[in-house]
Design a protein around this motif. Structure first.
Motif, PDB file in Angstrom:
ATOM      1  N   MET A  13       5.143 -13.511  11.415  1.00  0.00           N
ATOM      2  CA  MET A  13       5.192 -14.710  11.600  1.00  0.00           C
ATOM      3  C   MET A  13       3.584 -14.543  12.243  1.00  0.00           C
ATOM      4  SD  MET A  13       8.288 -16.270  11.888  1.00  0.00           S
ATOM      5  CE  MET A  13       8.333 -18.051  12.934  1.00  0.00           C
ATOM      6  N   GLY A  14       3.681 -13.933  11.954  1.00  0.00           N
ATOM      7  CA  GLY A  14       1.453 -14.403  12.972  1.00  0.00           C
ATOM      8  C   GLY A  14       1.180 -12.843  14.027  1.00  0.00           C
ATOM      9  N   VAL A  15       2.059 -12.518  14.336  1.00  0.00           N
ATOM     10  CA  VAL A  15       2.597 -11.089  14.840  1.00  0.00           C
ATOM     11  C   VAL A  15       2.065  -9.980  15.123  1.00  0.00           C
ATOM     12  CG1 VAL A  15       3.303 -10.920  17.438  1.00  0.00           C
ATOM     13  CG2 VAL A  15       3.603 -12.794  17.231  1.00  0.00           C
ATOM     14  N   SER A  16       0.829  -9.410  15.280  1.00  0.00           N
ATOM     15  CA  SER A  16       0.801  -8.690  14.511  1.00  0.00           C
ATOM     16  C   SER A  16       1.638  -6.986  15.741  1.00  0.00           C
ATOM     17  CB  SER A  16      -0.283  -7.880  14.205  1.00  0.00           C
ATOM     18  OG  SER A  16      -0.894  -7.965  15.608  1.00  0.00           O
ATOM     19  N   SER A  17       1.881  -5.828  14.639  1.00  0.00           N
ATOM     20  CA  SER A  17       2.280  -4.435  15.681  1.00  0.00           C
ATOM     21  C   SER A  17       1.479  -3.238  14.785  1.00  0.00           C
ATOM     22  CB  SER A  17       3.635  -4.733  15.962  1.00  0.00           C
ATOM     23  OG  SER A  17       4.569  -3.987  15.299  1.00  0.00           O
ATOM     24  N   PHE A  18       1.979  -2.232  15.148  1.00  0.00           N
ATOM     25  CA  PHE A  18       1.316  -1.236  15.413  1.00  0.00           C
ATOM     26  C   PHE A  18       2.073  -0.560  15.637  1.00  0.00           C
ATOM     27  CE2 PHE A  18      -2.809  -3.185  15.507  1.00  0.00           C
ATOM     28  CZ  PHE A  18      -3.250  -3.362  14.906  1.00  0.00           C
ATOM     29  N   GLY A  49      11.201 -10.736   6.423  1.00  0.00           N
ATOM     30  CA  GLY A  49       9.399 -12.173   7.361  1.00  0.00           C
ATOM     31  C   GLY A  49       8.808 -10.767   7.301  1.00  0.00           C
ATOM     32  N   VAL A  50       9.338  -9.571   7.754  1.00  0.00           N
ATOM     33  CA  VAL A  50       8.481  -9.591   8.198  1.00  0.00           C
ATOM     34  C   VAL A  50       7.181  -8.927   7.198  1.00  0.00           C
ATOM     35  CG1 VAL A  50       7.748  -6.300   9.079  1.00  0.00           C
ATOM     36  CG2 VAL A  50       9.212  -7.884  10.203  1.00  0.00           C
ATOM     37  N   LYS A  51       5.658  -8.413   7.084  1.00  0.00           N
ATOM     38  CA  LYS A  51       5.284  -8.160   6.331  1.00  0.00           C
ATOM     39  C   LYS A  51       4.412  -6.656   6.549  1.00  0.00           C
ATOM     40  CE  LYS A  51       1.453 -10.957   3.212  1.00  0.00           C
ATOM     41  NZ  LYS A  51       0.540  -9.296   2.606  1.00  0.00           N
ATOM     42  N   LEU A  52       3.919  -5.628   5.522  1.00  0.00           N
ATOM     43  CA  LEU A  52       3.698  -4.638   5.808  1.00  0.00           C
ATOM     44  C   LEU A  52       2.434  -4.372   5.294  1.00  0.00           C
ATOM     45  CD1 LEU A  52       3.720  -1.495   6.722  1.00  0.00           C
ATOM     46  CD2 LEU A  52       4.022  -0.816   4.626  1.00  0.00           C
ATOM     47  N   ILE A  53       1.451  -4.662   6.291  1.00  0.00           N
ATOM     48  CA  ILE A  53      -0.023  -4.696   6.136  1.00  0.00           C
ATOM     49  C   ILE A  53      -0.569  -3.651   5.020  1.00  0.00           C
ATOM     50  CG2 ILE A  53      -2.356  -5.775   6.686  1.00  0.00           C
ATOM     51  CD1 ILE A  53      -0.090  -7.562   8.595  1.00  0.00           C
ATOM     52  N   ALA A  54      -0.208  -2.711   6.104  1.00  0.00           N
ATOM     53  CA  ALA A  54      -0.936  -1.252   5.869  1.00  0.00           C
ATOM     54  C   ALA A  54      -0.025   0.390   6.348  1.00  0.00           C
ATOM     55  CB  ALA A  54      -2.474  -1.080   6.256  1.00  0.00           C
ATOM     56  N   MET A  56       1.037  -1.081  -0.080  1.00  0.00           N
ATOM     57  CA  MET A  56      -0.295   0.449   0.350  1.00  0.00           C
ATOM     58  C   MET A  56       0.677   1.374   0.306  1.00  0.00           C
ATOM     59  SD  MET A  56      -3.582  -1.007   2.217  1.00  0.00           S
ATOM     60  CE  MET A  56      -3.732   1.159   2.551  1.00  0.00           C
ATOM     61  N   GLU A  57       1.461   1.338  -0.914  1.00  0.00           N
ATOM     62  CA  GLU A  57       2.197   2.113  -1.250  1.00  0.00           C
ATOM     63  C   GLU A  57       1.659   3.952  -1.553  1.00  0.00           C
ATOM     64  OE1 GLU A  57       6.693   3.713  -0.638  1.00  0.00           O
ATOM     65  OE2 GLU A  57       5.652   2.262   0.765  1.00  0.00           O
ATOM     66  N   GLN A  58       2.000   4.115  -1.246  1.00  0.00           N
ATOM     67  CA  GLN A  58       1.627   5.541  -1.669  1.00  0.00           C
ATOM     68  C   GLN A  58       1.981   6.216  -3.368  1.00  0.00           C
ATOM     69  OE1 GLN A  58       2.204   9.231   0.224  1.00  0.00           O
ATOM     70  NE2 GLN A  58       0.891  10.085   0.896  1.00  0.00           N
ATOM     71  N   GLU A  59       0.737   6.178  -3.875  1.00  0.00           N
ATOM     72  CA  GLU A  59       1.256   6.892  -5.390  1.00  0.00           C
ATOM     73  C   GLU A  59       1.562   8.161  -5.721  1.00  0.00           C
ATOM     74  OE1 GLU A  59      -0.802   5.928  -9.503  1.00  0.00           O
ATOM     75  OE2 GLU A  59      -1.838   5.297  -8.267  1.00  0.00           O
ATOM     76  N   LEU A  60       2.592   8.054  -6.298  1.00  0.00           N
ATOM     77  CA  LEU A  60       3.309   9.469  -6.638  1.00  0.00           C
ATOM     78  C   LEU A  60       2.923  10.219  -7.976  1.00  0.00           C
ATOM     79  CD1 LEU A  60       6.733   9.277  -4.706  1.00  0.00           C
ATOM     80  CD2 LEU A  60       4.758  10.676  -3.924  1.00  0.00           C
TER      81      LEU A  60
END
Lengths: 228, 207
Positions: free
Chosen positions: B167-172, B186-191, B1-5
């Protein structure tokens, strides 16, 4: 709401003052304001230093003024030198002499006569520059810009004697605007609607939408017509 | 979800506006400073804008500039949180955030309770991520707490919300912009959400 009467600040001779909110500030001589100051009327003759921000509705400075913070002004006239370490924001600004701004410079109307150096973006509604020495800005964005070299050659001779390399002219990396009228300007890119490139110009790339007028002596690397 | 420029040139061509207008609007603070993103390209330095934000902003300006002066417009478009409040009952009725969110996160609040814009914004963002199917309700609790604890610290300065999982553990995380950030593998940026953008969207919904 009851309005309180704001005090005046008067300095004659050499003195310091704290900052604050004033109705009228008048400094004749050498004055240092140790903090941020706001005034309806800011009038100085001589040397003034503001160690914080300066806000003024009407500003009239003769001599030298240095602002360490940001300068916000309504109608302002400077004869002499104006140096701002932060950014400048004004309704109208006329400088006869030297203007130096380390940040961005924004003004609806900007009349510069002499020399200037803006390290950030120079953003103006109407910019009129008559150069006696060099003018420099990283980027210029305007509705209207006109750049000329002063016709009085007497000062030029003196400047050239002091600084042999200094040739009066404008230097910027990018100039963008609706109406652009340049002389003695060196720029990488000039973009706009109606563009006139006059004598003594050296431009890398010109992008114009409606009209390009270039005198034969001007050096233009590349011309591109854009839009439609 | 990178910002489009979008580049300045593309923007002017697409909207049919001139350089002068763009700079004028910038002077009048109709377009915030931080939207001017300078990047180096092969032609030298170029200015880019966050595409969605700038396009909606320019539409807004062009629609309203005939009726309002530019100074009046500037007040309307101020990037700070608007002084807008809404009662819970109205929030429910107007369907600004889904009922699930209100039931889950605001069940203890009375119907007559008045939410500040800040609070509305939190609900809106939680709702948005839930609706996108990217976040679970439990994670919503955490997100709400994160924003409550940390968003006021930015004092209206622009920031972004990051939501990642490993690995299923989320953080903000809340991040002031402009900033670059890199993650371990291994870190997935979700939003990645711009708060300013969300404020604008919510403003649009409330009008």
């Amino acid at each position: 709401m009851e309005s309180t009467v704001k005090p005046n600040l008067l300095i004659s001779g050499v003195s310091d003052a704290g900052g604050g909110d004033y109705e009228k500030v008048k400094i004749d001589g050498v004055g240092t304001i140790k903090g941020s100051i706001a005034a309806v009327n800011f009038d100085t003759n001589g040397m003034t230093k503001v160690l914080g921000d300066l806000r003024a509705n009407i500003m009239d400075c003769d001599g030298m003024i240095k602002v360490d913070g940001h300068l916000t002004a309504g109608k302002s006239v400077v004869d002499g030198t104006l140096k701002v370490k932060g950014s400048l924001k004004a309704e109208s600004l006329a400088v006869n002499g030297f203007l130096r701004i380390d940040g961005d410079c924004e003004s609806e109307v900007l009349d510069l006569e002499g020399s200037f150096e803006v390290q950030g973006l120079l953003n103006a509604g109407r910019l009129n520059a008559v150069l006696q020495w060099k003018g420099e800005a990283r980027e210029i964005g305007v509705e209207f810009i006109k750049v000329r070299r002063t016709s009085k050659a007497s000062w030029n001779k003196l400047w050239r004697w002091i600084m042999p390399k200094a040739v009066p002219g404008l230097k910027a990396s990018v100039i963008e605007g609706d109406d652009i009228d340049l002389e003695y300007t060196e720029a990488d890119i000039v973009r706009g609607n109606r563009i006139r490139i006059g004598k003594g110009c050296k431009i890398g790339l010109v992008e114009y939408r409606t009209e390009l007028n270039a005198v034969s002596g001007a050096k233009i690397g590349k011309e591109v017509k854009t839009g439609d | 979800m990178e910002q489009e420029l979008i580049s300045k040139k593309e923007l002017l061509d697409e909207k049919g506006i001139s350089y002068g207008q763009l700079y004028r609007w910038k002077r009048k603070q109709l377009i915030p400073e931080e939207w001017f993103i300078r990047k180096s390209t092969f032609t030298g330095q170029e200015t880019f804008f966050p595409k969605d934000l700038i396009l909606t902003r320019i539409d807004k300006i062009m629609n309203m500039k005939d009726d309002l002066s530019l100074d009046e417009l500037a007040d309307k478009l101020s990037p700070l949180l608007p002084a807008f409040e809404l009662r819970k009952a109205d929030l429910f009725k107007r369907n600004i955030v889904s009922h699930v969110v209100l039931e889950r996160f605001a069940s203890e609040d009375k119907e007559s309770v008045v939410y500040t814009y800040e609070k509305l914004l939190y609900f809106y963002i939680v709702d948005k991520l839930l609706q996108a199917g990217e976040m679970s309700l439990e994670e919503g609790d955490k997100l709400l707490q994160t924003m409550k604890d940390h968003y006021p610290k930015f004092e209206g300065k622009p920031c972004e919300l990051l939501f990642m999982r490993k690995m299923g553990v989320s953080s903000f995380a809340l991040l002031s912009v402009p900033a670059e950030i890199y993650f371990e593998t291994g870190v997935k940026l979700i939003a990645r959400l711009s708060m300013a953008e969300s404020i604008e969207h919510l403003k649009g919904k409330l009008e």
